[in-house]
Design a protein around this motif. Structure first.
Motif, PDB file in Angstrom:
ATOM      1  N   MET A   1      33.593  49.397 -79.478  1.00 35.73           N
ATOM      2  CA  MET A   1      32.416  49.367 -78.782  1.00 35.73           C
ATOM      3  C   MET A   1      31.895  48.088 -78.322  1.00 35.73           C
ATOM      4  O   MET A   1      31.478  47.417 -79.248  1.00 35.73           O
ATOM      5  N   ALA A   2      31.743  47.872 -77.146  1.00 37.11           N
ATOM      6  CA  ALA A   2      31.094  46.526 -76.630  1.00 37.11           C
ATOM      7  C   ALA A   2      29.560  46.187 -76.860  1.00 37.11           C
ATOM      8  O   ALA A   2      28.838  47.222 -76.812  1.00 37.11           O
ATOM      9  N   ASP A   3      29.273  45.280 -77.564  1.00 39.32           N
ATOM     10  CA  ASP A   3      27.821  45.032 -77.669  1.00 39.32           C
ATOM     11  C   ASP A   3      26.812  45.264 -76.572  1.00 39.32           C
ATOM     12  O   ASP A   3      27.104  44.771 -75.417  1.00 39.32           O
ATOM     13  N   GLN A   4      25.784  45.744 -76.672  1.00 35.70           N
ATOM     14  CA  GLN A   4      24.899  45.744 -75.768  1.00 35.70           C
ATOM     15  C   GLN A   4      23.537  44.967 -76.150  1.00 35.70           C
ATOM     16  O   GLN A   4      22.884  45.238 -77.154  1.00 35.70           O
ATOM     17  N   PRO A   5      23.457  44.039 -75.256  1.00 33.97           N
ATOM     18  CA  PRO A   5      22.302  43.058 -75.742  1.00 33.97           C
ATOM     19  C   PRO A   5      20.945  43.304 -75.925  1.00 33.97           C
ATOM     20  O   PRO A   5      20.151  42.729 -76.322  1.00 33.97           O
ATOM     21  N   GLY A   6      20.739  44.762 -75.298  1.00 37.21           N
ATOM     22  CA  GLY A   6      19.258  45.339 -75.204  1.00 37.21           C
ATOM     23  C   GLY A   6      18.847  45.550 -76.646  1.00 37.21           C
ATOM     24  O   GLY A   6      17.700  45.067 -76.742  1.00 37.21           O
ATOM     25  N   GLN A   7      19.576  45.988 -77.522  1.00 36.44           N
ATOM     26  CA  GLN A   7      18.875  46.310 -78.708  1.00 36.44           C
ATOM     27  C   GLN A   7      18.695  44.831 -79.552  1.00 36.44           C
ATOM     28  O   GLN A   7      17.920  45.019 -80.301  1.00 36.44           O
ATOM     29  N   LEU A   8      19.360  43.927 -79.197  1.00 39.32           N
ATOM     30  CA  LEU A   8      19.469  42.859 -79.879  1.00 39.32           C
ATOM     31  C   LEU A   8      17.978  41.913 -79.536  1.00 39.32           C
ATOM     32  O   LEU A   8      17.460  41.341 -80.230  1.00 39.32           O
ATOM     33  N   ASP A   9      18.246  42.152 -78.195  1.00 41.97           N
ATOM     34  CA  ASP A   9      16.696  41.442 -77.703  1.00 41.97           C
ATOM     35  C   ASP A   9      15.664  42.072 -78.362  1.00 41.97           C
ATOM     36  O   ASP A   9      14.688  41.598 -78.640  1.00 41.97           O
ATOM     37  N   LEU A  10      15.826  43.495 -78.427  1.00 41.14           N
ATOM     38  CA  LEU A  10      14.334  44.182 -79.058  1.00 41.14           C
ATOM     39  C   LEU A  10      14.323  43.941 -80.305  1.00 41.14           C
ATOM     40  O   LEU A  10      13.229  43.685 -80.887  1.00 41.14           O
TER      41      LEU A  10
ATOM     42  N   ARG B   1      14.818  41.032 -81.619  1.00 38.52           N
ATOM     43  CA  ARG B   1      14.277  39.660 -81.994  1.00 38.52           C
ATOM     44  C   ARG B   1      12.651  39.852 -81.490  1.00 38.52           C
ATOM     45  O   ARG B   1      11.878  39.050 -82.139  1.00 38.52           O
ATOM     46  N   GLU B   2      12.357  40.746 -80.220  1.00 40.43           N
ATOM     47  CA  GLU B   2      11.028  40.755 -80.046  1.00 40.43           C
ATOM     48  C   GLU B   2      10.249  41.397 -80.980  1.00 40.43           C
ATOM     49  O   GLU B   2       8.994  41.125 -81.202  1.00 40.43           O
ATOM     50  N   ARG B   3      10.885  42.246 -82.137  1.00 39.73           N
ATOM     51  CA  ARG B   3      10.068  42.970 -82.712  1.00 39.73           C
ATOM     52  C   ARG B   3       9.719  42.142 -84.156  1.00 39.73           C
ATOM     53  O   ARG B   3       9.206  42.968 -85.193  1.00 39.73           O
ATOM     54  N   LEU B   4      10.263  41.169 -84.330  1.00 37.93           N
ATOM     55  CA  LEU B   4      10.204  40.494 -85.465  1.00 37.93           C
ATOM     56  C   LEU B   4       8.840  40.242 -86.006  1.00 37.93           C
ATOM     57  O   LEU B   4       8.054  39.778 -85.204  1.00 37.93           O
ATOM     58  N   PRO B   5       8.371  40.339 -87.189  1.00 35.52           N
ATOM     59  CA  PRO B   5       6.921  39.788 -87.630  1.00 35.52           C
ATOM     60  C   PRO B   5       6.816  38.362 -87.156  1.00 35.52           C
ATOM     61  O   PRO B   5       7.714  37.682 -86.869  1.00 35.52           O
ATOM     62  N   ALA B   6       5.573  38.071 -87.152  1.00 37.52           N
ATOM     63  CA  ALA B   6       5.139  36.505 -86.505  1.00 37.52           C
ATOM     64  C   ALA B   6       5.819  35.607 -87.609  1.00 37.52           C
ATOM     65  O   ALA B   6       6.294  34.375 -86.899  1.00 37.52           O
ATOM     66  N   LYS B   7       5.606  35.916 -88.863  1.00 32.59           N
ATOM     67  CA  LYS B   7       6.290  34.888 -89.814  1.00 32.59           C
ATOM     68  C   LYS B   7       7.027  35.585 -90.795  1.00 32.59           C
ATOM     69  O   LYS B   7       6.646  35.789 -92.105  1.00 32.59           O
TER      70      LYS B   7
ATOM     71  N   ILE C   1      16.841  38.277 -92.781  1.00 31.03           N
ATOM     72  CA  ILE C   1      15.683  37.970 -92.129  1.00 31.03           C
ATOM     73  C   ILE C   1      15.025  39.247 -92.488  1.00 31.03           C
ATOM     74  O   ILE C   1      15.338  40.232 -92.807  1.00 31.03           O
ATOM     75  N   GLN C   2      13.687  39.197 -92.520  1.00 31.61           N
ATOM     76  CA  GLN C   2      12.721  40.305 -92.618  1.00 31.61           C
ATOM     77  C   GLN C   2      12.774  41.207 -91.334  1.00 31.61           C
ATOM     78  O   GLN C   2      11.931  40.643 -90.380  1.00 31.61           O
ATOM     79  N   PRO C   3      13.048  42.218 -91.062  1.00 27.27           N
ATOM     80  CA  PRO C   3      13.033  43.101 -89.844  1.00 27.27           C
ATOM     81  C   PRO C   3      11.608  43.842 -89.643  1.00 27.27           C
ATOM     82  O   PRO C   3      11.271  43.719 -88.375  1.00 27.27           O
ATOM     83  N   ASN C   4      11.165  44.021 -90.433  1.00 26.71           N
ATOM     84  CA  ASN C   4       9.795  44.844 -90.354  1.00 26.71           C
ATOM     85  C   ASN C   4       8.632  44.067 -91.172  1.00 26.71           C
ATOM     86  O   ASN C   4       8.687  43.441 -92.204  1.00 26.71           O
ATOM     87  N   GLY C   5       7.332  44.090 -90.574  1.00 28.90           N
ATOM     88  CA  GLY C   5       6.185  43.736 -91.229  1.00 28.90           C
ATOM     89  C   GLY C   5       5.738  44.412 -92.285  1.00 28.90           C
ATOM     90  O   GLY C   5       6.109  45.744 -92.244  1.00 28.90           O
ATOM     91  N   PRO C   6       4.426  44.307 -92.901  1.00 25.35           N
ATOM     92  CA  PRO C   6       4.008  45.064 -93.930  1.00 25.35           C
ATOM     93  C   PRO C   6       3.204  46.295 -93.652  1.00 25.35           C
ATOM     94  O   PRO C   6       3.112  47.170 -94.667  1.00 25.35           O
ATOM     95  N   THR C   7       2.872  46.616 -92.307  1.00 22.95           N
ATOM     96  CA  THR C   7       2.235  47.658 -91.958  1.00 22.95           C
ATOM     97  C   THR C   7       2.591  48.502 -90.832  1.00 22.95           C
ATOM     98  O   THR C   7       2.155  49.679 -90.509  1.00 22.95           O
TER      99      THR C   7
END
Length: 307
Positions: A1-10, A12-18, A43-49
């Motif tokens: 199944m071909a990769d769909q970049p939408g999920q990967l972009d999201l 990246r956008e949702r990564l914690p600040a640090k 990498i850490q995908p979710n922040g603490p809250t």
């Protein structure tokens, strides 16, 4: 199944600040900007809250595809190790789950029940802490996106058996989001009693709550991140210090000492409010009575009468 970049972009956008990140788990974790961390293998995908992604560690060959054989929902993203076939399965949530201890307990418990059930269905590693994952933005992993839409908890629920978690009096498993719920419940019930022992100032009380939270956390097979534990401890310390004080407790004792008549005053109202809150969180009447040092009949009348 071909990769769909939408999920990967999201992702990246949702990564914690640090976020925490590393290229080698043996070398330990670093904390840098999301832009820099996105270049690392792990990498850490979710922040603490907030939990935007539910992540599962599958340590067996074929992990990236055998979810279908198990009757599990399609992952949003899989990141597979090309050397052994082990993978992280990542499910994106349309609305994040608030995991801070000031979150409403019912939605968090529901999310925890979904998380634990999906973990069991996938045959995922129950000892996985969830702090970091294989970074699907890194070229080392074989990455595939499967489900282009984000999930609601109800979407995931439709694939799962949540019957074991329906009895709110029962403790959730000590893995996944179940740890967040259990840590908060354990610490809160301890704090209701412990604060009466000297009525400490806030800084001293917060330190005591953190020590106790760390002790409970150490008992989990996979501990929560220290930052998450600190959030829980501070929230419980703040609420109990603001709402439970020596004056209110003395007034309550005076009310308890009266023979006959109807209990009145602020102490009575405070205890009833605490009972209603505990009951709404699924605590049994017997447990509430024990925590508040009142009879089960009193608690039953409080939670059964609308005022």
């Amino acid at each position: 199944m071909a990769d769909q970049p939408g999920q990967l972009d999201l992702f990246r956008e949702r990564l914690p600040a640090k976020p925490y990140h590393t290229d080698d788990l043996r070398a330990g974790l670093q904390v840098r900007s999301a832009e820099r961390a996105a270049l690392a293998r792990y990498i850490q995908p979710n922040g603490p809250t907030h939990r935007f992604w539910l992540v599962y560690d599958i340590d067996r060959p074929g992990a990236a595809i055998d979810w279908s054989d198990r009757g599990a929902p399609p992952p949003s993203i899989t990141a597979k190790n090309p050397e052994n076939g082990h993978a992280h399965l990542i499910y994106g949530l349309k609305t994040s789950v608030r995991t801070a201890s000031d979150a409403k307990s019912a939605p968090l418990r529901y999310a925890a029940a979904v998380d634990c059930a999906l973990q069991r269905l996938l045959g995922a590693d129950l000892g996985y802490s969830g702090l970091i994952c294989k970074n699907p933005l890194h070229p080392h992993w074989q990455v595939t996106t499967w489900e282009p839409r984000l999930y609601t908890l109800a979407d995931l629920d439709s694939w799962l058996d949540l019957k074991p978690a329906q009895d709110r009096r029962k403790r959730l498993p000590d893995y996944g989001l179940g740890r967040n719920c259990n840590l908060f419940e354990q610490l809160r019930l301890w704090a209701y009693r412990a604060i009466r022992q000297g009525w400490p100032d806030f800084e001293q009380w917060q330190a005591a709550c953190l020590d106790r939270a760390l002790m409970y956390n150490a008992g989990f097979a996979a501990s929560l991140d220290h930052q998450e534990v600190r959030h829980v401890a501070r929230s419980v310390a703040k609420w109990t210090h603001q709402h439970l004080d020596a004056a209110s407790f003395s007034a309550w004792q005076a009310v308890q000492g009266r023979k006959g008549g109807k209990a009145k005053g602020e102490a009575y109202a405070l205890l009833r409010a605490q009972a209603l809150r505990l009951r709404s969180d699924g605590v049994s009447i017997r447990s509430i009575a024990k925590e508040l040092s009142v009879g089960t009949g009193t608690v039953h009348s409080w939670v059964s009468t609308k005022r």
